[in-house]
Design a protein around this motif. Structure first.
Motif, PDB file in Angstrom:
ATOM      1  N   PHE B 145       0.857  -1.187   0.000  1.00  0.00           N
ATOM      2  CA  PHE B 145       0.000   0.000   0.000  1.00  0.00           C
ATOM      3  C   PHE B 145       0.893   1.237   0.000  1.00  0.00           C
ATOM      4  N   PRO B 146       0.368   2.373  -0.411  1.00  0.00           N
ATOM      5  CA  PRO B 146       1.221   3.565  -0.414  1.00  0.00           C
ATOM      6  C   PRO B 146       1.599   4.034   0.991  1.00  0.00           C
ATOM      7  N   VAL B 147       2.723   4.697   1.052  1.00  0.00           N
ATOM      8  CA  VAL B 147       3.106   5.413   2.266  1.00  0.00           C
ATOM      9  C   VAL B 147       2.454   6.793   2.148  1.00  0.00           C
ATOM     10  N   GLN B 148       1.912   7.292   3.258  1.00  0.00           N
ATOM     11  CA  GLN B 148       1.329   8.629   3.183  1.00  0.00           C
ATOM     12  C   GLN B 148       2.079   9.606   4.084  1.00  0.00           C
ATOM     13  N   ALA B 149       2.148  10.834   3.624  1.00  0.00           N
ATOM     14  CA  ALA B 149       2.803  11.859   4.426  1.00  0.00           C
ATOM     15  C   ALA B 149       1.964  13.131   4.332  1.00  0.00           C
ATOM     16  N   CYS B 150       1.881  13.811   5.466  1.00  0.00           N
ATOM     17  CA  CYS B 150       1.116  15.053   5.471  1.00  0.00           C
ATOM     18  C   CYS B 150       1.939  16.164   6.100  1.00  0.00           C
ATOM     19  N   LEU B 151       2.029  17.273   5.401  1.00  0.00           N
ATOM     20  CA  LEU B 151       2.677  18.461   5.941  1.00  0.00           C
ATOM     21  C   LEU B 151       1.577  19.489   6.142  1.00  0.00           C
ATOM     22  N   TYR B 152       1.377  19.847   7.402  1.00  0.00           N
ATOM     23  CA  TYR B 152       0.189  20.604   7.779  1.00  0.00           C
ATOM     24  C   TYR B 152       0.608  21.938   8.380  1.00  0.00           C
ATOM     25  N   HIS B 175       5.461   3.479  -3.271  1.00  0.00           N
ATOM     26  CA  HIS B 175       4.366   4.358  -3.690  1.00  0.00           C
ATOM     27  C   HIS B 175       4.062   5.317  -2.544  1.00  0.00           C
ATOM     28  N   ILE B 176       4.029   6.572  -2.866  1.00  0.00           N
ATOM     29  CA  ILE B 176       3.849   7.586  -1.817  1.00  0.00           C
ATOM     30  C   ILE B 176       2.704   8.515  -2.204  1.00  0.00           C
ATOM     31  N   ILE B 177       1.874   8.830  -1.220  1.00  0.00           N
ATOM     32  CA  ILE B 177       0.889   9.896  -1.442  1.00  0.00           C
ATOM     33  C   ILE B 177       1.125  10.943  -0.361  1.00  0.00           C
ATOM     34  N   THR B 178       1.297  12.182  -0.767  1.00  0.00           N
ATOM     35  CA  THR B 178       1.502  13.227   0.227  1.00  0.00           C
ATOM     36  C   THR B 178       0.456  14.304   0.047  1.00  0.00           C
ATOM     37  N   GLY B 179       0.019  14.806   1.181  1.00  0.00           N
ATOM     38  CA  GLY B 179      -0.952  15.886   1.160  1.00  0.00           C
ATOM     39  C   GLY B 179      -0.397  17.062   1.921  1.00  0.00           C
ATOM     40  N   CYS B 180      -0.580  18.246   1.371  1.00  0.00           N
ATOM     41  CA  CYS B 180      -0.158  19.443   2.088  1.00  0.00           C
ATOM     42  C   CYS B 180      -1.379  20.333   2.216  1.00  0.00           C
ATOM     43  N   THR B 181      -1.628  20.793   3.447  1.00  0.00           N
ATOM     44  CA  THR B 181      -2.830  21.599   3.646  1.00  0.00           C
ATOM     45  C   THR B 181      -2.652  22.529   4.835  1.00  0.00           C
ATOM     46  N   THR B 182      -3.636  23.350   5.070  1.00  0.00           N
ATOM     47  CA  THR B 182      -3.544  24.318   6.164  1.00  0.00           C
ATOM     48  C   THR B 182      -4.790  24.247   7.035  1.00  0.00           C
ATOM     49  N   PHE B 207       4.931   8.974  -6.885  1.00  0.00           N
ATOM     50  CA  PHE B 207       4.779  10.024  -5.887  1.00  0.00           C
ATOM     51  C   PHE B 207       3.578  10.878  -6.281  1.00  0.00           C
ATOM     52  N   THR B 208       2.549  10.822  -5.475  1.00  0.00           N
ATOM     53  CA  THR B 208       1.322  11.557  -5.791  1.00  0.00           C
ATOM     54  C   THR B 208       1.143  12.646  -4.739  1.00  0.00           C
ATOM     55  N   MET B 209       1.182  13.864  -5.173  1.00  0.00           N
ATOM     56  CA  MET B 209       1.133  14.979  -4.221  1.00  0.00           C
ATOM     57  C   MET B 209      -0.131  15.798  -4.455  1.00  0.00           C
ATOM     58  N   ILE B 210      -0.880  15.976  -3.387  1.00  0.00           N
ATOM     59  CA  ILE B 210      -2.110  16.773  -3.474  1.00  0.00           C
ATOM     60  C   ILE B 210      -1.952  18.006  -2.601  1.00  0.00           C
ATOM     61  N   HIS B 211      -2.139  19.150  -3.192  1.00  0.00           N
ATOM     62  CA  HIS B 211      -2.051  20.396  -2.429  1.00  0.00           C
ATOM     63  C   HIS B 211      -3.443  20.986  -2.225  1.00  0.00           C
ATOM     64  N   SER B 212      -3.711  21.382  -1.002  1.00  0.00           N
ATOM     65  CA  SER B 212      -4.992  21.995  -0.675  1.00  0.00           C
ATOM     66  C   SER B 212      -4.711  23.161   0.271  1.00  0.00           C
ATOM     67  N   TRP B 213      -4.370  24.310  -0.304  1.00  0.00           N
ATOM     68  CA  TRP B 213      -3.979  25.469   0.496  1.00  0.00           C
ATOM     69  C   TRP B 213      -5.152  26.419   0.651  1.00  0.00           C
ATOM     70  N   ASN B 214      -4.838  27.670   0.933  1.00  0.00           N
ATOM     71  CA  ASN B 214      -5.903  28.670   0.965  1.00  0.00           C
ATOM     72  C   ASN B 214      -5.456  29.903   0.184  1.00  0.00           C
ATOM     73  N   PRO B 215      -6.352  30.860  -0.080  1.00  0.00           N
ATOM     74  CA  PRO B 215      -6.011  31.967  -0.995  1.00  0.00           C
ATOM     75  C   PRO B 215      -4.924  32.913  -0.487  1.00  0.00           C
ATOM     76  N   GLU B 216      -4.441  32.699   0.733  1.00  0.00           N
ATOM     77  CA  GLU B 216      -3.405  33.594   1.271  1.00  0.00           C
ATOM     78  C   GLU B 216      -2.052  32.921   1.426  1.00  0.00           C
ATOM     79  N   VAL B 217      -1.961  31.670   1.046  1.00  0.00           N
ATOM     80  CA  VAL B 217      -0.721  30.920   1.300  1.00  0.00           C
ATOM     81  C   VAL B 217       0.212  30.998   0.094  1.00  0.00           C
TER      82      VAL B 217
END
Lengths: 255, 411
Positions: B145-152, B175-182, B207-217
């Motif tokens: 299964f993928p390894v997941q990482a989150c930078l928050y 296989h890696i999935i990373t998510g970055c969010t605020t 390497f699958t990277m999903i970014h979910s930021w906000n309008p000020e980042v």
């Protein structure tokens, strides 16, 4: 019944079709012959309702309802279906997606597979629609989509052009199924208008009414086989020279 | 990778470049962010994190309630790791600070793919090092299964500095999935992330990277990969949520024969978002191949979509596809595909197209009975659909779900 009354159509401000009158009864198939640039495709596109084709005069009735102003999607839902001569590629939209769209509520994996097998396109379901398709594959895909749609008015724009001899019989079968040719005419609910430049499709699809269209006018109504024989003999140039639309019976005199 | 750079040399280089503007993108004023934040408590069970936080992470593809379909998990909030765990033998997941303490060979990887003095962002990551993840597959091991990482980003106005190292040893598959969010959906923040990938002989990394930021980042990732013989690096990037300013131009270098690099990017810029995103592949070994695909949609924001392929060895092959769709006036897309061939016998090509939705396509679908709105939605959905060869089915499904979840906001 489809009835077109005194229809004139302009594209980008230029009048292309002039005073067209046409009636196609339920169960009938009519054939449009004519040289390239004569207005055949314009007529089909106008019947389907694409906004680029502006009706400047006249009306189109389907089952006695005036549909002249309806957009293409509403006409499709009323039972209009068209096979394009050169349909666009829609990237990311798969052939199976198109079939599902055509089938609407009737969509199921089994039905999609059945249609694809019938059109000999089973390997194309996961491919993007029209992307890298050969001429013949495009024709079969167009007819397959119509079979999914089950239209009552079938508009076919040169369904046999670019199709090899092996596949033309299959194309013919598909058209006959669309037009319910296996039923007696009084049992059919469908009607068809078919453009052919070469007339080859007439070896496979039976029709009793034909026209030559040139210069934006519909003329020379008659038996399509006779029209074809005449055109083969004297060519479309003759039609261009003959400025008056005549019934085919008069052709002997013209010649 | 040769030699060991002493940390003093790195620090000196970083200090010398601490104010060096980047070649591309708006120059971010680093002084407008705070760099320290409170310690975050370590969570031995990530499911214990607050529900709201978990929901935000899930938006970025990181699932914490049930980690049975993950080979490992790493979570960092602000500048502190809060969780790391592994579920499979042969896979290592830990904070990079821990890896630095554990392995003396880390110097062979540390700032070896990305230059510490590339710009002020890399330099400041070195100078304000606040951890990051270390993910490694041991030789021959394959993640089930993928390894997941989150930078928050939890604290507002924070600058997050992370440095990630990913190593796939010979013959491994990672296989890696990373998510970055605020946490905040409106307050400013800065994410500076350095990621260095080392893909050894015959190894495969997705390497699958999903970014979910906000309008000020503001976001400045700095990523590079080194791919050895018969190795594969497949990178997928998804950004469909608003962000103020994001610039990145990751580079992958094929150093071994028949190495393969593939990039897929899906970018959506809402009004107020400014994206300068591209992918680079440097083909330095015989038979290396690359494919770079990007799809950019603007609903009012600005996108520069770059791509660069350089062929420096015989029989290399590369293709770049860059397509942009302008859905609303006011948005701009600037596609810049670049190819550079340095010898005979290479095969590089590109196609780029920017435009609105073709009326002909809409009408084609309308002729099949779809309304104008349905036809448009179908075309946009098709545009965003990138079938990614080589991605495990689980990740394909998750990526598709992530795209679908954001599609409505686009249309």
């Amino acid at each position: 019944m489809l009835e077109i009354r005194q229809l004139s159509v302009a594209v980008e401000g230029k009048e292309i079709l002039h005073d067209i009158n046409l009636r196609i009864g339920t169960g009938e198939t009519h054939i449009l012959f004519g040289p390239n640039g004569g207005g055949k495709t314009t007529l089909l596109m106008t019947i389907m309702g694409f906004p680029k084709y502006k009706v400047t005069q006249g009306k189109i009735f389907f089952k006695e309802r005036d549909i002249t102003k309806l957009p293409p999607d509403e006409r499709a839902r009323l039972g209009f279906g068209i096979s394009f001569q050169r349909p666009p590629v829609v990237r990311g939209v798969k052939t199976s997606d198109m079939l599902a769209a055509c089938l609407r509520k009737r969509a199921s994996e089994e039905e999609i597979d059945r249609l694809a097998v019938k059109a000999d396109l089973a390997d194309f379901l996961d491919r993007e629609i029209n992307y890298g398709f050969s001429g013949g594959e495009i024709k079969r895909s167009e007819l397959m989509q119509l079979m999914a749609q089950k239209p009552q008015l079938v508009l076919l724009d040169e369904p046999e052009s670019g199709v090899d001899l092996v596949n033309i019989a299959l194309i013919g079968d598909m058209i006959n199924e669309l037009l319910e040719k296996s039923c007696p005419i009084y049992d059919r609910k469908c009607m068809g208008l078919l453009i052919t430049h070469t007339g080859h499709i007439l070896d496979y699809v039976n029709a009793r009414t034909g026209y030559v269209m040139y210069d934006g006018r519909l003329a020379c109504e008659g038996d399509p086989h006779e029209i074809l024989a005449t055109v083969r003999e004297v060519g479309y140039e003759h039609c261009v020279r003959c400025q008056k639309g005549r019934i085919l019976d008069d052709w002997d005199k013209i010649k | 990778m040769t030699g060991t750079k002493s940390s003093k040399i790195l620090k000196d280089k970083a200090r010398a470049s601490a104010n060096k503007p980047a070649a591309l993108g708006e120059d971010i004023d680093l002084k407008s962010y705070v760099s320290s934040a409170e310690e975050q408590p370590y969570q031995s069970d990530p499911a214990e994190l607050p529900a709201k936080t978990k929901a935000q992470m899930l938006d970025a593809g990181v699932m914490l309630d049930d980690i049975s379909q993950r080979s490992g998990t790493y979570i960092q909030m602000d500048n502190a790791p809060v969780h790391s765990s592994i579920k499979q033998e042969g896979i290592e997941v830990m904070a990079v600070s821990q890896a630095l303490a554990k392995y003396d060979w880390m110097a062979d990887y540390w700032w070896q793919a990305v230059a510490v003095d590339a710009d002020k962002y890399t330099a400041n990551v070195e100078l304000n090092q606040h951890d990051g993840y270390f993910i490694r597959a041991l030789p021959g091991y394959k993640t089930l299964f993928p390894v997941q990482a989150c930078l928050y980003l939890a604290k507002a106005e924070l600058a997050q500095h992370v440095h990630n190292i990913i190593i796939a040893e010979e013959g491994s598959e990672l296989h890696i999935i990373t998510g970055c969010t605020t946490a905040s959906k409106r307050e400013s923040g800065l994410h500076l992330g350095v990621s260095e990938f080392y893909i050894k002989k015959g190894a495969r990394v997705t390497f699958t990277m999903i970014h979910s930021w906000n309008p000020e980042v503001a976001v400045r990732p700095r990523t590079a990969a080194v791919v050895e013989e018969d190795g594969l690096f497949l990178s997928n990037y998804l950004l469909m949520k608003p962000v103020r300013s994001l610039q990145m131009y990751p580079a992958a270098e094929c150093v071994g024969e028949n190495a393969i690099v593939r990039y897929n990017s899906i970018l959506v810029a809402a009004a107020g978002s400014s994206l300068d995103v591209g992918s680079r592949a440097i083909l330095n070994a015989r038979g290396a191949r690359t494919e770079i695909v990007s799809r950019a949609i603007t609903t009012g924001g600005n996108i520069t979509a770059r791509g660069y392929i350089e062929g420096n060895a015989p029989e290399v092959k590369g293709h770049l596809e860059c397509r942009g769709l302008i859905l609303e006036d006011g948005g701009k897309i600037h596609a810049i595909p670049e190819l550079k061939g340095n010898l005979a016998g290479i095969d590089l090509s590109h196609e780029a197209a920017v435009g609105k939705i073709a009326e002909e396509e809409v009408e084609y679908l309308m002729a099949r009975g779809l309304s104008r709105e349905e036809a448009t939605a179908t075309i946009v959905r098709g545009f965003l659909r990138v079938d990614i060869e080589g991605l495990p089915p689980l990740l394909s499904t998750e990526l598709r779900r992530a795209v679908e979840a954001s599609e409505k906001e686009v249309m």
